[in-house]
Design an enzyme around this catalytic site. Structure first.
Site, PDB file in Angstrom:
ATOM      1  N   HIS A 162       0.876  -1.179   0.000  1.00  0.00           N
ATOM      2  CA  HIS A 162       0.000   0.000   0.000  1.00  0.00           C
ATOM      3  C   HIS A 162       0.909   1.224   0.000  1.00  0.00           C
ATOM      4  O   HIS A 162       1.526   1.539   1.022  1.00  0.00           O
ATOM      5  CB  HIS A 162      -0.869  -0.084   1.264  1.00  0.00           C
ATOM      6  CG  HIS A 162      -1.742   1.098   1.544  1.00  0.00           C
ATOM      7  ND1 HIS A 162      -3.115   1.060   1.404  1.00  0.00           N
ATOM      8  CD2 HIS A 162      -1.464   2.346   2.002  1.00  0.00           C
ATOM      9  CE1 HIS A 162      -3.641   2.216   1.761  1.00  0.00           C
ATOM     10  NE2 HIS A 162      -2.648   3.022   2.126  1.00  0.00           N
ATOM     11  N   CYS A 201      -3.634  10.914   4.931  1.00  0.00           N
ATOM     12  CA  CYS A 201      -4.123  10.459   6.231  1.00  0.00           C
ATOM     13  C   CYS A 201      -4.191  11.686   7.139  1.00  0.00           C
ATOM     14  O   CYS A 201      -3.206  12.404   7.279  1.00  0.00           O
ATOM     15  CB  CYS A 201      -3.190   9.396   6.815  1.00  0.00           C
ATOM     16  SG  CYS A 201      -3.669   8.910   8.489  1.00  0.00           S
TER      17      CYS A 201
HETATM   18  P1  HMG Z   1     -11.082   7.520  21.308  1.00  0.00           P
HETATM   19  O1  HMG Z   1     -11.567   8.930  21.296  1.00  0.00           O
HETATM   20  O2  HMG Z   1      -9.754   7.273  21.908  1.00  0.00           O
HETATM   21  O3  HMG Z   1     -12.004   6.443  22.004  1.00  0.00           O
HETATM   22  O4  HMG Z   1     -11.084   7.017  19.783  1.00  0.00           O
HETATM   23  P2  HMG Z   1     -13.513   6.341  22.383  1.00  0.00           P
HETATM   24  O5  HMG Z   1     -13.756   4.895  22.409  1.00  0.00           O
HETATM   25  O6  HMG Z   1     -13.719   7.162  23.616  1.00  0.00           O
HETATM   26  O7  HMG Z   1     -14.362   6.985  21.202  1.00  0.00           O
HETATM   27  C1  HMG Z   1     -14.676   8.369  21.114  1.00  0.00           C
HETATM   28  C2  HMG Z   1     -16.090   8.522  20.630  1.00  0.00           C
HETATM   29  O8  HMG Z   1     -16.233   7.903  19.361  1.00  0.00           O
HETATM   30  C3  HMG Z   1     -17.131   7.847  21.529  1.00  0.00           C
HETATM   31  O9  HMG Z   1     -18.309   8.589  21.401  1.00  0.00           O
HETATM   32  C4  HMG Z   1     -17.328   6.508  20.867  1.00  0.00           C
HETATM   33  O10 HMG Z   1     -18.595   5.928  21.139  1.00  0.00           O
HETATM   34  C5  HMG Z   1     -17.213   6.860  19.418  1.00  0.00           C
HETATM   35  P3  HMG Z   1     -18.884   9.473  22.638  1.00  0.00           P
HETATM   36  O11 HMG Z   1     -19.052   8.526  23.750  1.00  0.00           O
HETATM   37  O12 HMG Z   1     -17.762  10.497  22.897  1.00  0.00           O
HETATM   38  O13 HMG Z   1     -20.136  10.068  22.094  1.00  0.00           O
HETATM   39  N1  HMG Z   1     -16.751   5.747  18.611  1.00  0.00           N
HETATM   40  C6  HMG Z   1     -17.304   5.381  17.464  1.00  0.00           C
HETATM   41  N2  HMG Z   1     -18.366   5.851  16.781  1.00  0.00           N
HETATM   42  C7  HMG Z   1     -18.665   5.225  15.634  1.00  0.00           C
HETATM   43  N3  HMG Z   1     -17.952   4.184  15.112  1.00  0.00           N
HETATM   44  C8  HMG Z   1     -16.883   3.704  15.776  1.00  0.00           C
HETATM   45  C9  HMG Z   1     -16.538   4.308  17.004  1.00  0.00           C
HETATM   46  N4  HMG Z   1     -15.554   4.060  17.883  1.00  0.00           N
HETATM   47  C10 HMG Z   1     -15.705   4.948  18.874  1.00  0.00           C
HETATM   48  N5  HMG Z   1     -16.192   2.692  15.269  1.00  0.00           N
HETATM   49  C11 HMG Z   1     -10.858   5.469  17.948  1.00  0.00           C
HETATM   50  C12 HMG Z   1     -10.498   5.769  19.404  1.00  0.00           C
HETATM   51  C13 HMG Z   1     -10.019   4.284  17.519  1.00  0.00           C
HETATM   52  C14 HMG Z   1     -12.330   5.165  17.868  1.00  0.00           C
HETATM   53  C15 HMG Z   1     -10.522   6.724  17.096  1.00  0.00           C
HETATM   54  O14 HMG Z   1      -9.210   7.082  17.355  1.00  0.00           O
HETATM   55  C16 HMG Z   1     -10.707   6.511  15.632  1.00  0.00           C
HETATM   56  O15 HMG Z   1     -11.811   6.302  15.148  1.00  0.00           O
HETATM   57  N6  HMG Z   1      -9.608   6.610  14.864  1.00  0.00           N
HETATM   58  C17 HMG Z   1      -9.661   6.427  13.425  1.00  0.00           C
HETATM   59  C18 HMG Z   1      -8.539   7.175  12.803  1.00  0.00           C
HETATM   60  C19 HMG Z   1      -8.599   7.009  11.306  1.00  0.00           C
HETATM   61  O16 HMG Z   1      -9.631   6.750  10.730  1.00  0.00           O
HETATM   62  N7  HMG Z   1      -7.413   7.214  10.646  1.00  0.00           N
HETATM   63  C20 HMG Z   1      -7.318   7.086   9.231  1.00  0.00           C
HETATM   64  C21 HMG Z   1      -7.395   5.682   8.772  1.00  0.00           C
HETATM   65  S1  HMG Z   1      -5.885   4.771   8.959  1.00  0.00           S
HETATM   66  C22 HMG Z   1      -4.988   5.131   7.532  1.00  0.00           C
HETATM   67  O17 HMG Z   1      -5.381   5.970   6.775  1.00  0.00           O
HETATM   68  C23 HMG Z   1      -3.773   4.328   7.224  1.00  0.00           C
HETATM   69  C24 HMG Z   1      -3.992   3.271   6.110  1.00  0.00           C
HETATM   70  O18 HMG Z   1      -4.466   3.867   4.924  1.00  0.00           O
HETATM   71  C25 HMG Z   1      -2.675   2.561   5.819  1.00  0.00           C
HETATM   72  C26 HMG Z   1      -1.508   3.543   5.611  1.00  0.00           C
HETATM   73  O19 HMG Z   1      -1.495   4.259   4.604  1.00  0.00           O
HETATM   74  O20 HMG Z   1      -0.659   3.563   6.500  1.00  0.00           O
HETATM   75  C27 HMG Z   1      -5.008   2.222   6.553  1.00  0.00           C
HETATM   76 MG    MG Z   2      -3.170   4.817   3.379  1.00  0.00          MG
END
Ligand code: HMG
Ligand code: MG
Length: 319
Positions: free
Chosen positions: A210, A243
């Protein structure tokens, strides 16, 4: 003279609707996201990562993942996937009807904390729950590893660290490990170095690559990957992407640029280059700015009536 042997067939994993759009600041309508996925399905892409079921507080652009996945016109033979960070995301993804999901870990601690607010260990524990529940639901899980070639916060990442995370993901039951260059920093010499460490712990047939194209090395890295036998590559239509938690990361390798090169090498993908370009043109019109794909730019610059010339040149198959 000939190039070294390479796979006859490659699977292109289209990540534009997820990795591509997640970084866009201005809202894109759900209908446009669905249309984008449908155009990509029409282009013959075998796997499409359609959305991310992550926290909408963290990535607002993906808040409508449920509606996007439900709205897709499913095409037989296409696997529709989505990114999930935890069991909550998995539950949403399963309700929406995805065919498979992807979890994402990192090879560097600081990126892990910035991306998911967890240490690598904590994120793997969360993925264990996702893998367990997905298995019970009969859904396969892919595993990404970010920062395999360098971290925006920590710099160089040892290949042994990548291999360790790859082995841990495999133990959790992922069917494929996507070795990822999050910030587009890799160069071709690193590709065999990192893969050599990874394939000591993970069967080579289960490794995907990737690449982001921040420094223009993504295609060269693909060629290095092909030479060492990798046959699954991620790409994003038009070269969309980035990202939100990786400063300086630019778009993914553009699907058109990848398919153009693979066509030229005589490597089968089943992907229609012209149809991918149509999908990119569509989303480009919605975003209102030119996309970085070099193929797309060349297509736009071609004199009238000659736009298919490069497609035909790309079809040469001597290797
Ligand atoms: P957090 O704030 O540490 O933990 O997030 P949390 O569990 O307290 O969640 C915060 C709030 O989000 C809560 O809501 C949860 O219920 C809600 P509140 O109680 O405050 O109302 N929540 C959700 N809602 C909907 N769907 C869910 C979900 N999970 C929690 N699944 C967490 C921790 C992991 C959730 C957060 O950090 C997160 O979602 N991170 C995602 C980051 C992301 O998307 N990054 C980009 C993608 S990775 C990438 O691009 C790399 C890749 O392409 C490969 C590469 O190139 O390297 C894959
Ligand atoms: Mg990526």
């Amino acid at each position: 003279m000939r190039l070294p042997p390479m796979p006859d067939r490659v699977t292109v994993v289209e990540v534009g609707p997820r990795d591509g759009l997640q970084n866009e600041g201005a809202p894109i309508s759900t209908a446009d996201k669905v249309r984008f996925v449908d155009l990509l399905s029409d282009a013959g892409l075998p796997v499409i990562e359609a959305a991310a079921f992550v926290s909408p507080k963290w990535v607002p652009q993906m808040a409508d993942a449920d509606e996007v996945v439900r709205g897709i016109a499913r095409r037989t033979g296409v696997r529709y996937s989505a990114l999930v960070p935890n069991t909550k995301g998995l539950g949403r993804a399963l309700d929406a009807g995805v065919d498979e999901v992807a979890v994402f870990a990192a090879a560097s601690e600081t990126f892990s904390r910035r991306n998911v607010n967890q240490t690598i260990e904590e994120s793997l524990a969360s993925h264990a729950g996702v893998c367990r529940d997905a298995r019970a639901a009969g859904v396969r899980v892919r595993g990404y590893i970010s920062t395999c070639f360098g971290c925006p916060y920590e710099g160089p990442v040892p290949p042994s660290r990548v291999a360790e995370v790859a082995a841990r993901l495999l133990d959790l039951g992922v069917f494929e490990v996507a070795v990822s260059d999050t910030i587009g920093i890799a160069h071709p010499r690193q590709v065999p170095e990192v893969l050599e460490a990874v394939v000591e712990r993970v069967p080579a047939a289960r490794v995907a690559l990737h690449f982001h194209d921040t420094r223009g090395t993504a295609l060269a890295n693909v060629l290095a990957g092909l030479i060492v036998g990798v046959a699954v590559f991620d790409a994003s239509a038009g070269g969309l992407g980035g990202c939100p938690f990786a400063p300086g990361a630019a778009g993914n390798l553009a699907t058109e640029d990848l398919v153009y090169m693979l066509d030229g090498l005589g490597i089968e993908t089943g992907v229609d280059l012209g149809a991918v370009a149509e999908a990119s043109r569509f989303i480009e019109s919605r975003l209102g700015r030119p996309l970085p794909s070099r193929y797309l730019q060349a297509l736009g610059a071609a004199p009238q009536g000659t736009a298919d010339l490069q497609v035909r040149c790309g079809e040469r198959t001597s290797r």
